[in-house]
Design a protein around this motif. Structure first.
Motif, mmCIF file in Angstrom:
data_model
loop_
_atom_site.group_PDB
_atom_site.id
_atom_site.type_symbol
_atom_site.label_atom_id
_atom_site.label_comp_id
_atom_site.label_asym_id
_atom_site.label_seq_id
_atom_site.Cartn_x
_atom_site.Cartn_y
_atom_site.Cartn_z
ATOM 1 N N GLY A 111 0.806 -1.216 0.000
ATOM 2 C CA GLY A 111 0.000 0.000 0.000
ATOM 3 C C GLY A 111 0.839 1.266 0.000
ATOM 4 O O GLY A 111 0.462 2.270 -0.589
ATOM 5 N N ALA A 112 1.976 1.213 0.631
ATOM 6 C CA ALA A 112 2.850 2.387 0.695
ATOM 7 C C ALA A 112 3.838 2.461 -0.455
ATOM 8 O O ALA A 112 4.197 3.552 -0.891
ATOM 9 N N TYR A 113 4.279 1.300 -0.960
ATOM 10 C CA TYR A 113 5.413 1.315 -1.885
ATOM 11 C C TYR A 113 5.137 0.875 -3.313
ATOM 12 O O TYR A 113 5.900 1.220 -4.213
ATOM 13 N N ALA A 114 4.101 0.102 -3.573
ATOM 14 C CA ALA A 114 3.874 -0.436 -4.918
ATOM 15 C C ALA A 114 3.752 0.664 -5.972
ATOM 16 O O ALA A 114 4.236 0.503 -7.093
ATOM 17 N N ARG A 115 3.148 1.782 -5.613
ATOM 18 C CA ARG A 115 2.979 2.865 -6.605
ATOM 19 C C ARG A 115 4.309 3.490 -7.036
ATOM 20 O O ARG A 115 4.375 4.204 -8.031
ATOM 21 N N PHE A 116 5.388 3.204 -6.282
ATOM 22 C CA PHE A 116 6.704 3.746 -6.625
ATOM 23 C C PHE A 116 7.630 2.686 -7.224
ATOM 24 O O PHE A 116 8.830 2.915 -7.333
ATOM 25 N N GLU A 117 7.084 1.533 -7.621
ATOM 26 C CA GLU A 117 7.934 0.445 -8.106
ATOM 27 C C GLU A 117 8.766 0.823 -9.324
ATOM 28 O O GLU A 117 9.808 0.212 -9.575
ATOM 29 N N ASP A 118 8.349 1.834 -10.080
ATOM 30 C CA ASP A 118 9.138 2.315 -11.219
ATOM 31 C C ASP A 118 10.046 3.477 -10.840
ATOM 32 O O ASP A 118 10.706 4.056 -11.691
ATOM 33 N N GLY A 119 10.052 3.830 -9.560
ATOM 34 C CA GLY A 119 10.958 4.870 -9.082
ATOM 35 C C GLY A 119 10.282 6.209 -8.869
ATOM 36 O O GLY A 119 9.158 6.441 -9.316
ATOM 37 N N MET A 120 10.991 7.054 -8.186
ATOM 38 C CA MET A 120 10.550 8.423 -7.880
ATOM 39 C C MET A 120 11.736 9.345 -8.143
ATOM 40 O O MET A 120 12.825 9.101 -7.625
ATOM 41 N N PRO A 121 11.539 10.392 -8.929
ATOM 42 C CA PRO A 121 12.663 11.291 -9.192
ATOM 43 C C PRO A 121 13.102 12.009 -7.921
ATOM 44 O O PRO A 121 12.342 12.147 -6.965
ATOM 45 N N GLY A 122 14.342 12.449 -7.932
ATOM 46 C CA GLY A 122 14.859 13.213 -6.802
ATOM 47 C C GLY A 122 14.099 14.508 -6.631
ATOM 48 O O GLY A 122 13.505 15.024 -7.580
ATOM 49 N N GLY A 123 14.092 15.020 -5.435
ATOM 50 C CA GLY A 123 13.407 16.273 -5.143
ATOM 51 C C GLY A 123 13.043 16.357 -3.682
ATOM 52 O O GLY A 123 13.298 15.433 -2.904
ATOM 53 N N PRO A 124 12.441 17.450 -3.281
ATOM 54 C CA PRO A 124 12.174 17.702 -1.867
ATOM 55 C C PRO A 124 11.291 16.672 -1.164
ATOM 56 O O PRO A 124 11.395 16.503 0.042
ATOM 57 N N SER A 125 10.434 15.956 -1.884
ATOM 58 C CA SER A 125 9.579 14.972 -1.218
ATOM 59 C C SER A 125 10.123 13.549 -1.329
ATOM 60 O O SER A 125 9.528 12.618 -0.800
ATOM 61 N N ASN A 126 11.264 13.378 -1.986
ATOM 62 C CA ASN A 126 11.858 12.057 -2.150
ATOM 63 C C ASN A 126 12.362 11.540 -0.805
ATOM 64 O O ASN A 126 12.987 12.280 -0.045
ATOM 65 N N PRO A 127 12.113 10.263 -0.471
ATOM 66 C CA PRO A 127 12.532 9.711 0.818
ATOM 67 C C PRO A 127 14.041 9.774 1.079
ATOM 68 O O PRO A 127 14.458 9.725 2.233
ATOM 69 N N LEU A 128 14.863 9.865 0.026
ATOM 70 C CA LEU A 128 16.311 9.932 0.237
ATOM 71 C C LEU A 128 16.801 11.350 0.520
ATOM 72 O O LEU A 128 17.986 11.547 0.783
ATOM 73 N N GLY A 129 15.923 12.317 0.453
ATOM 74 C CA GLY A 129 16.300 13.678 0.802
ATOM 75 C C GLY A 129 17.268 14.313 -0.174
ATOM 76 O O GLY A 129 17.324 13.965 -1.355
ATOM 77 N N ALA A 130 18.071 15.240 0.349
ATOM 78 C CA ALA A 130 18.922 16.089 -0.474
ATOM 79 C C ALA A 130 20.193 15.413 -0.979
ATOM 80 O O ALA A 130 20.729 15.801 -2.015
#
Length: 188
Positions: A111-130
């Motif tokens: 429920g939390a992660y499947a929608r990101f299975e193709d990745g998320m671009p970098g940016g302020p809301s990205n879980p890896l931060g700056a």
């Protein structure tokens, strides 16, 4: 010289960069408690300068300096059963890194992660931060473990992640500038 003013200034700069509609008001206004601010400490062990050592019980990351000193950063670590001890090497460094949840993360919480299975671009809301430091291991390469920033600064000093070590964005920015590719990182 490393001073509180440096961290206040870089924290303000990071807050300005990250204050977007994607963030909750708490992220934009969160004040890091004084006791979580980076500081130079004396270390009793004979660690070589230029290494990262993470003490999960103390929620502390130490960047070792010459003459028995280190910079101590307060960190968030992996939840119970997800923190992975080991002796690693910094194999890559990235600014505003992209993020893709691992298959294990998706399986644990689709429920939390499947929608990101193709990745998320970098940016302020990205879980890896700056910034992110990528932990590599001989014979394996990229372990998918990271030392990274977070858009949720209130999560440091707790066991909340899926295995990575997280710092406040301004603190990872400071650490990132000091750590070279090939540096040793030990998760105790």
């Amino acid at each position: 010289m490393l001073t509180r003013r440096h961290f206040i200034q870089t924290g303000a700069a990071t807050a300005a960069i990250t204050a977007t509609p994607v963030f909750s008001q708490d992220a934009a206004t969160h004040v890091v408690p004084e006791e979580y601010m980076p500081r130079i400490v004396n270390i009793s062990n004979d660690f070589a300068p230029g290494e990262i050592h993470v003490d999960p019980g103390a929620f502390a990351l130490y960047w070792t300096l010459p003459e028995g000193q280190a910079i101590r950063y307060t960190v968030g670590i992996g939840r119970a059963g997800l923190y992975e001890r080991g002796d690693f090497t910094i194999g890559a460094k990235k600014e505003w890194p992209s993020w893709t949840p691992t298959p294990d993360m998706i399986e644990r919480n689709p429920g939390a992660y499947a929608r990101f299975e193709d990745g998320m671009p970098g940016g302020p809301s990205n879980p890896l931060g700056a910034r992110a430091l990528y932990l590599f291991s001989p014979g394996i390469g990229d372990t998918f473990l990271r030392i990274h920033g977070t858009p949720q600064p209130w999560t440091i000093a707790s066991a909340v992640s899926n295995g990575c070590v997280r710092l406040v964005n301004s603190h990872i920015g400071h650490l990132y500038e000091q750590v070279p590719i090939g540096a040793r990182a030990v998760l105790h």
